[in-house]
Design a protein around this motif. Structure first.
Motif, PDB file in Angstrom:
ATOM      1  N   UNK A  12       0.805  -1.214   0.000  1.00 34.34           N
ATOM      2  CA  UNK A  12       0.000   0.000   0.000  1.00 34.34           C
ATOM      3  C   UNK A  12       0.849   1.281   0.000  1.00 34.34           C
ATOM      4  N   UNK A  13       2.154   1.156  -0.066  1.00 34.26           N
ATOM      5  CA  UNK A  13       3.040   2.321  -0.126  1.00 34.26           C
ATOM      6  C   UNK A  13       3.096   2.857  -1.557  1.00 34.26           C
ATOM      7  N   UNK A  14       3.540   4.088  -1.690  1.00 31.90           N
ATOM      8  CA  UNK A  14       3.572   4.694  -3.021  1.00 31.90           C
ATOM      9  C   UNK A  14       4.974   4.735  -3.631  1.00 31.90           C
ATOM     10  N   UNK A  15       5.948   4.015  -3.063  1.00 30.32           N
ATOM     11  CA  UNK A  15       7.319   4.118  -3.536  1.00 30.32           C
ATOM     12  C   UNK A  15       7.921   2.846  -4.126  1.00 30.32           C
ATOM     13  N   UNK A  16       7.173   1.786  -4.408  1.00 31.66           N
ATOM     14  CA  UNK A  16       7.816   0.601  -4.965  1.00 31.66           C
ATOM     15  C   UNK A  16       8.316   0.857  -6.391  1.00 31.66           C
ATOM     16  N   UNK A  17       9.320   0.108  -6.797  1.00 28.34           N
ATOM     17  CA  UNK A  17       9.915   0.249  -8.119  1.00 28.34           C
ATOM     18  C   UNK A  17       9.341  -0.795  -9.072  1.00 28.34           C
ATOM     19  N   UNK A  18       9.307  -0.456 -10.356  1.00 30.62           N
ATOM     20  CA  UNK A  18       8.889  -1.415 -11.380  1.00 30.62           C
ATOM     21  C   UNK A  18      10.063  -2.353 -11.630  1.00 30.62           C
ATOM     22  N   UNK A  19       9.826  -3.656 -11.516  1.00 29.89           N
ATOM     23  CA  UNK A  19      10.886  -4.625 -11.773  1.00 29.89           C
ATOM     24  C   UNK A  19      10.680  -5.342 -13.100  1.00 29.89           C
ATOM     25  N   UNK A  20       9.466  -5.300 -13.621  1.00 29.02           N
ATOM     26  CA  UNK A  20       9.183  -5.917 -14.913  1.00 29.02           C
ATOM     27  C   UNK A  20       8.068  -5.135 -15.590  1.00 29.02           C
ATOM     28  N   UNK A  21       8.405  -4.426 -16.663  1.00 30.94           N
ATOM     29  CA  UNK A  21       7.438  -3.596 -17.376  1.00 30.94           C
ATOM     30  C   UNK A  21       6.935  -4.322 -18.618  1.00 30.94           C
ATOM     31  N   UNK A  22       5.625  -4.312 -18.796  1.00 26.68           N
ATOM     32  CA  UNK A  22       5.003  -4.929 -19.971  1.00 26.68           C
ATOM     33  C   UNK A  22       3.943  -3.989 -20.540  1.00 26.68           C
ATOM     34  N   UNK A  23       4.363  -2.814 -21.056  1.00 28.86           N
ATOM     35  CA  UNK A  23       3.393  -1.841 -21.561  1.00 28.86           C
ATOM     36  C   UNK A  23       2.581  -2.376 -22.739  1.00 28.86           C
ATOM     37  N   UNK A  29       4.969  -5.208 -13.047  1.00 26.09           N
ATOM     38  CA  UNK A  29       5.199  -5.899 -11.788  1.00 26.09           C
ATOM     39  C   UNK A  29       6.067  -5.005 -10.919  1.00 26.09           C
ATOM     40  N   UNK A  30       5.619  -4.733  -9.691  1.00 21.67           N
ATOM     41  CA  UNK A  30       6.371  -3.905  -8.770  1.00 21.67           C
ATOM     42  C   UNK A  30       7.229  -4.765  -7.853  1.00 21.67           C
ATOM     43  N   UNK A  31       8.252  -4.168  -7.258  1.00 23.80           N
ATOM     44  CA  UNK A  31       9.190  -4.910  -6.422  1.00 23.80           C
ATOM     45  C   UNK A  31       8.541  -5.506  -5.183  1.00 23.80           C
ATOM     46  N   UNK A  36       0.375  -3.783 -11.275  1.00 18.92           N
ATOM     47  CA  UNK A  36      -0.392  -2.576 -11.553  1.00 18.92           C
ATOM     48  C   UNK A  36      -0.762  -2.589 -13.030  1.00 18.92           C
ATOM     49  N   UNK A  37      -2.051  -2.356 -13.299  1.00 21.55           N
ATOM     50  CA  UNK A  37      -2.554  -2.379 -14.671  1.00 21.55           C
ATOM     51  C   UNK A  37      -2.716  -0.956 -15.193  1.00 21.55           C
ATOM     52  N   UNK A  38      -2.636  -0.793 -16.519  1.00 25.57           N
ATOM     53  CA  UNK A  38      -2.754   0.526 -17.140  1.00 25.57           C
ATOM     54  C   UNK A  38      -4.080   1.208 -16.850  1.00 25.57           C
ATOM     55  N   UNK A  39      -5.121   0.453 -16.534  1.00 26.88           N
ATOM     56  CA  UNK A  39      -6.415   1.063 -16.233  1.00 26.88           C
ATOM     57  C   UNK A  39      -6.481   1.529 -14.786  1.00 26.88           C
ATOM     58  N   UNK A  40      -5.366   1.492 -14.069  1.00 22.46           N
ATOM     59  CA  UNK A  40      -5.174   1.917 -12.681  1.00 22.46           C
ATOM     60  C   UNK A  40      -5.650   0.893 -11.660  1.00 22.46           C
ATOM     61  N   UNK A  41      -6.053  -0.279 -12.079  1.00 23.61           N
ATOM     62  CA  UNK A  41      -6.379  -1.347 -11.145  1.00 23.61           C
ATOM     63  C   UNK A  41      -5.104  -2.019 -10.658  1.00 23.61           C
ATOM     64  N   UNK A  42      -5.205  -2.729  -9.530  1.00 25.42           N
ATOM     65  CA  UNK A  42      -4.043  -3.415  -8.981  1.00 25.42           C
ATOM     66  C   UNK A  42      -4.434  -4.786  -8.444  1.00 25.42           C
TER      67      UNK A  42
END
Length: 64
Positions: A12-23, A29-31, A36-42
């Protein structure tokens, strides 16, 4: 899951890093294990879901 010097931020923190991007597929995928999905769902590591919170185009700020 990542190389943070201190422990990885919680889901629930706002500082995780992206470890695997699939645009091309619309997700990252966050660390901390969250997806996190492009439609802002998680999808959180514990299996819980955060519903998309879309902003309609009329509500977006326009840069001058």
């Amino acid at each position: 899951m990542c190389s943070h010097r201190s422990s990885c931020p919680s889901a629930d923190a706002s500082a995780p890093h992206i470890v695997s991007a699939h645009p091309e597929q619309g997700w990252n995928l966050l660390c901390n294990g969250a997806i996190v999905f492009d439609d802002s769902g998680e999808l959180l590591p514990d299996g819980s879901v955060i519903a998309p919170h879309r902003v309609f185009a009329g509500q977006l700020a326009v840069a001058a």
